[in-house]
Scaffold this active site. Sequence first.
Site, PDB file in Angstrom:
ATOM      1  N   TYR A   1     -12.363  -2.108  -3.328  1.00  0.00           N
ATOM      2  CA  TYR A   1     -12.850  -2.386  -1.975  1.00  0.00           C
ATOM      3  C   TYR A   1     -14.376  -2.350  -1.885  1.00  0.00           C
ATOM      4  CZ  TYR A   1      -8.239  -2.332   0.326  1.00  0.00           C
ATOM      5  OH  TYR A   1      -6.963  -2.633   0.757  1.00  0.00           O
TER       6      TYR A   1
ATOM      7  N   LYS B   1       0.829  -1.205   0.000  1.00  0.00           N
ATOM      8  CA  LYS B   1       0.000   0.000   0.000  1.00  0.00           C
ATOM      9  C   LYS B   1       0.876   1.272   0.000  1.00  0.00           C
ATOM     10  CE  LYS B   1      -3.734  -2.367   2.489  1.00  0.00           C
ATOM     11  NZ  LYS B   1      -4.784  -2.226   3.518  1.00  0.00           N
TER      12      LYS B   1
ATOM     13  N   GLU C   1      -9.703 -10.094  -7.407  1.00  0.00           N
ATOM     14  CA  GLU C   1      -8.671  -9.072  -7.160  1.00  0.00           C
ATOM     15  C   GLU C   1      -7.528  -9.141  -8.177  1.00  0.00           C
ATOM     16  OE1 GLU C   1      -7.616  -9.442  -3.027  1.00  0.00           O
ATOM     17  OE2 GLU C   1      -9.558  -8.655  -2.369  1.00  0.00           O
TER      18      GLU C   1
ATOM     19  N   HIS D   1      -1.920  -5.610   1.606  1.00  0.00           N
ATOM     20  CA  HIS D   1      -3.217  -6.271   1.474  1.00  0.00           C
ATOM     21  C   HIS D   1      -2.962  -7.648   0.881  1.00  0.00           C
ATOM     22  CE1 HIS D   1      -7.345  -7.155   0.284  1.00  0.00           C
ATOM     23  NE2 HIS D   1      -6.824  -7.606  -0.828  1.00  0.00           N
TER      24      HIS D   1
ATOM     25  N   ASN E   1      -1.877  -0.220   7.050  1.00  0.00           N
ATOM     26  CA  ASN E   1      -1.317  -1.500   7.494  1.00  0.00           C
ATOM     27  C   ASN E   1      -0.419  -2.177   6.454  1.00  0.00           C
ATOM     28  OD1 ASN E   1      -3.334  -2.266   5.794  1.00  0.00           O
ATOM     29  ND2 ASN E   1      -4.367  -3.654   7.210  1.00  0.00           N
TER      30      ASN E   1
END
Length: 137
Positions: free
Chosen positions: A49, A9, A126, A115, A112
């Site tokens: 998302y 990310k 995805e 993913h 975080n």
Amino acid sequence: MERTLSIVKPDGVKKGVLGEVIRRFQAAGIRIAAIKMIHMTKAEAEGFYAVHKARPFFSSLTEFMSSGSCVVMVLEGENVIRKNRDLMGATNPKEAAAGTIRRDFASDIEHNIVHGSDAPETAAFEIGYFFNALEIH
Ligand code: CMP
């Protein structure tokens, strides 16, 4: 043999941990079948998302995911969905086990670092969101 989608990310790219994340994947015997750097628009992050649309963090999450470059990868190997999730650690870095990517580098539950797809069906969606068949080797 299984495939999964991994994203480093914007926080991971900015913190300079891309190389370390890839090193951990390869040290665990995971093969990288595709890789590219992207910068999503807010609409593209919302599409990715979409399952989280009703969550209170949806707007902030998609803002963050479109705030900078990400590196998207197709990972391949036996049980790679599980293996990747074990390497990442729990979504919330405070709950992530010692030695996991999120525990070592993430600042909070939203930022975080990585993913990873959570099941074969989500992996298929995805991977197809970012890569066509000719880009996967
Ligand atoms: P990821 O594995 O990409 O899947 C959905 C993302 O939403 C998750 O990692 C976090 O970045 C984010 N997220 C999940 N739960 C929360 C939360 N409670 N507050 C803010 N962001 C969250």
